[in-house]
Motif scaffolding. Structure first.
Motif, mmCIF file in Angstrom:
data_model
loop_
_atom_site.group_PDB
_atom_site.id
_atom_site.type_symbol
_atom_site.label_atom_id
_atom_site.label_comp_id
_atom_site.label_asym_id
_atom_site.label_seq_id
_atom_site.Cartn_x
_atom_site.Cartn_y
_atom_site.Cartn_z
ATOM 1 N N ASN A 152 0.832 -1.202 0.000
ATOM 2 C CA ASN A 152 0.000 0.000 0.000
ATOM 3 C C ASN A 152 0.865 1.249 0.000
ATOM 4 O O ASN A 152 1.801 1.375 0.771
ATOM 5 N N ARG A 153 0.520 2.184 -0.890
ATOM 6 C CA ARG A 153 1.174 3.491 -0.951
ATOM 7 C C ARG A 153 2.699 3.375 -1.026
ATOM 8 O O ARG A 153 3.425 3.717 -0.093
ATOM 9 N N ILE A 154 3.162 2.876 -2.132
ATOM 10 C CA ILE A 154 4.593 2.756 -2.372
ATOM 11 C C ILE A 154 5.249 4.136 -2.302
ATOM 12 O O ILE A 154 4.791 5.087 -2.924
ATOM 13 N N ALA A 155 6.314 4.238 -1.518
ATOM 14 C CA ALA A 155 7.037 5.505 -1.363
ATOM 15 C C ALA A 155 8.386 5.393 -2.064
ATOM 16 O O ALA A 155 9.274 4.680 -1.606
ATOM 17 N N PHE A 156 8.514 6.095 -3.186
ATOM 18 C CA PHE A 156 9.748 6.021 -3.954
ATOM 19 C C PHE A 156 10.131 7.418 -4.407
ATOM 20 O O PHE A 156 9.392 8.080 -5.139
ATOM 21 N N ASP A 157 11.284 7.872 -3.960
ATOM 22 C CA ASP A 157 11.778 9.202 -4.314
ATOM 23 C C ASP A 157 12.112 9.236 -5.803
ATOM 24 O O ASP A 157 12.918 8.433 -6.285
ATOM 25 N N THR A 158 11.493 10.157 -6.530
ATOM 26 C CA THR A 158 11.754 10.240 -7.969
ATOM 27 C C THR A 158 13.225 10.541 -8.262
ATOM 28 O O THR A 158 13.722 10.197 -9.335
ATOM 29 N N ALA A 159 13.912 11.175 -7.320
ATOM 30 C CA ALA A 159 15.335 11.457 -7.515
ATOM 31 C C ALA A 159 16.132 10.164 -7.603
ATOM 32 O O ALA A 159 17.132 10.085 -8.332
ATOM 33 N N ILE A 160 15.715 9.126 -6.884
ATOM 34 C CA ILE A 160 16.389 7.833 -6.956
ATOM 35 C C ILE A 160 16.175 7.235 -8.340
ATOM 36 O O ILE A 160 17.100 6.697 -8.958
ATOM 37 N N GLY A 161 14.949 7.351 -8.852
ATOM 38 C CA GLY A 161 14.674 6.875 -10.199
ATOM 39 C C GLY A 161 15.481 7.624 -11.237
ATOM 40 O O GLY A 161 16.011 7.025 -12.183
ATOM 41 N N ASP A 162 15.611 8.940 -11.061
ATOM 42 C CA ASP A 162 16.421 9.736 -11.989
ATOM 43 C C ASP A 162 17.881 9.299 -11.951
ATOM 44 O O ASP A 162 18.559 9.247 -12.982
ATOM 45 N N ALA A 163 18.376 8.977 -10.749
ATOM 46 C CA ALA A 163 19.759 8.515 -10.620
ATOM 47 C C ALA A 163 19.949 7.169 -11.316
ATOM 48 O O ALA A 163 20.975 6.931 -11.958
ATOM 49 N N LEU A 164 18.954 6.293 -11.214
ATOM 50 C CA LEU A 164 19.035 5.002 -11.896
ATOM 51 C C LEU A 164 19.098 5.173 -13.410
ATOM 52 O O LEU A 164 19.767 4.408 -14.110
ATOM 53 N N GLU A 165 18.388 6.166 -13.907
ATOM 54 C CA GLU A 165 18.319 6.383 -15.351
ATOM 55 C C GLU A 165 19.358 7.370 -15.852
ATOM 56 O O GLU A 165 19.387 7.695 -17.039
ATOM 57 N N GLY A 166 20.206 7.880 -14.963
ATOM 58 C CA GLY A 166 21.247 8.812 -15.376
ATOM 59 C C GLY A 166 20.739 10.208 -15.668
ATOM 60 O O GLY A 166 21.389 10.967 -16.395
ATOM 61 N N GLY A 175 23.523 11.291 -0.354
ATOM 62 C CA GLY A 175 23.692 9.964 0.215
ATOM 63 C C GLY A 175 22.517 9.057 -0.108
ATOM 64 O O GLY A 175 22.675 7.836 -0.224
ATOM 65 N N ARG A 176 21.334 9.642 -0.281
ATOM 66 C CA ARG A 176 20.142 8.855 -0.584
ATOM 67 C C ARG A 176 20.159 8.324 -2.016
ATOM 68 O O ARG A 176 19.697 7.214 -2.285
ATOM 69 N N THR A 177 20.666 9.124 -2.947
ATOM 70 C CA THR A 177 20.654 8.724 -4.354
ATOM 71 C C THR A 177 21.963 8.081 -4.816
ATOM 72 O O THR A 177 22.012 7.524 -5.908
ATOM 73 N N ALA A 178 23.003 8.166 -4.010
ATOM 74 C CA ALA A 178 24.313 7.626 -4.408
ATOM 75 C C ALA A 178 24.279 6.142 -4.751
ATOM 76 O O ALA A 178 24.919 5.723 -5.735
#
Length: 216
Positions: A152-166, A175-178
Motif C-alpha cells: 500500500n502506498r509505495i514511497a519512492f523518491d523520484t530522484a532515486i529513479g532519476d539517478a538510476l536512469e542517469g 547519500g540517498r541517491t548515491a
C-alpha cells in the motif's frame, strides 16, 4: 562527472545514516542499563541491546557486500549469501515478507551488488509493509535481475529513479541517491542496463548484465 572520491563520500554518508539508529539505540540502552536497578527492566534493556547489536551487524554485513569490494569484483558469490542478508534486513520489519526466486546457485559479484542495492530500494519503498520479491536468472549469457516491491502506498523518491536512469545532475547527488548512481555506473560499465517502473501498488526494478564468462 562525479569523481570516485565524491561517490565514495556519498556512500559513506548513506552508511552512517543507516547505522545511526541502531548504534544510537545501543548507546541509549547502555546508559539505561547503567542506571537501572530493577531486574526485570535490566533484562529488558539487555534484550534491546542484543536486538540493536544484531541489526547493526546485519547492516554492516549488507553494506560490505552491497557497497564494498570484499574479495574483489570478479569472483562468484553463492546466492545463499545475499538471500541471508536480505532475510536479516526484512526480519527487522514484521510488516514485510521476502519472496526469493533466484534460480542460480552462484552469481557474479557485480550482479549481487546490483541485486542487493535494488532490493534495498524496494524495501525502503514499503513504508506500510508489503512483499519484496527478488528474482535472478542467467540465460543466453546475460544475468537478469528483477525486484518487485508490492504494498500500500509505495514511497519512492523520484530522484532515486532519476539517478538510476542517469538523469540526475552530479551536483544533485546525495547519500540517498548515491547507491542508485553507483548501480547505474556499474551496470553500464559491464555493458548492461537498468530500469524501473512505479505504480501506486508496486515498484518494479530490473537490470541485465553480462554473465561472468562475458565480463572482461
Amino acid at each position: 562527472m562525479t569523481s570516485s572520491l565524491d561517490l565514495a563520500a556519498l556512500l559513506c554518508s548513506r552508511l552512517c545514516h543507516d547505522l545511526l539508529s541502531p548504534v544510537g539505540a545501543l548507546n541509549n540502552g547502555l546508559e539505561l542499563l547503567a542506571d537501572e536497578k530493577d531486574p526485570d527492566m535490566r533484562q529488558r534493556c539487555l534484550e534491546l541491546l542484543e536486538q540493536s547489536a544484531r541489526i547493526s551487524a546485519d547492516k554492516l554485513k549488507f553494506f560490505r557486500l552491497a557497497f564494498g569490494a570484499a574479495g574483489g569484483f570478479g569472483e562468484m558469490v553463492p546466492s545463499e549469501e545475499p538471500r541471508q542478508l536480505l532475510a536479516s534486513l526484512v526480519a527487522a520489519n514484521d510488516r514485510v515478507e521476502l519472496e526469493w526466486a533466484v534460480s542460480e546457485p552462484k552469481l557474479s559479484k557485480p550482479a549481487v551488488k546490483v541485486m542487493l542495492n535494488l532490493a534495498a530500494m524496494g524495501l525502503d519503498a514499503l513504508v506500510r509493509g508489503g512483499v519484496l520479491s527478488v528474482g535472478a536468472e542467467t540465460t543466453k549469457g546475460m544475468t537478469e535481475i528483477a525486484i518487485r516491491a508490492a504494498g500500500n502506498r509505495i514511497a519512492f523518491d523520484t530522484a532515486i529513479g532519476d539517478a538510476l536512469e542517469g538523469k540526475l545532475a552530479d551536483d544533485e547527488l546525495s547519500g540517498r541517491t548515491a547507491p542508485a548512481h553507483m548501480i547505474r555506473l556499474l551496470v553500464e560499465e559491464k555493458g548492461g542496463k537498468v530500469q524501473y517502473a512505479k505504480s501506486d501498488e508496486a515498484l518494479v526494478m530490473g537490470a541485465m548484465l553480462p554473465a561472468p564468462e562475458l565480463i572482461g
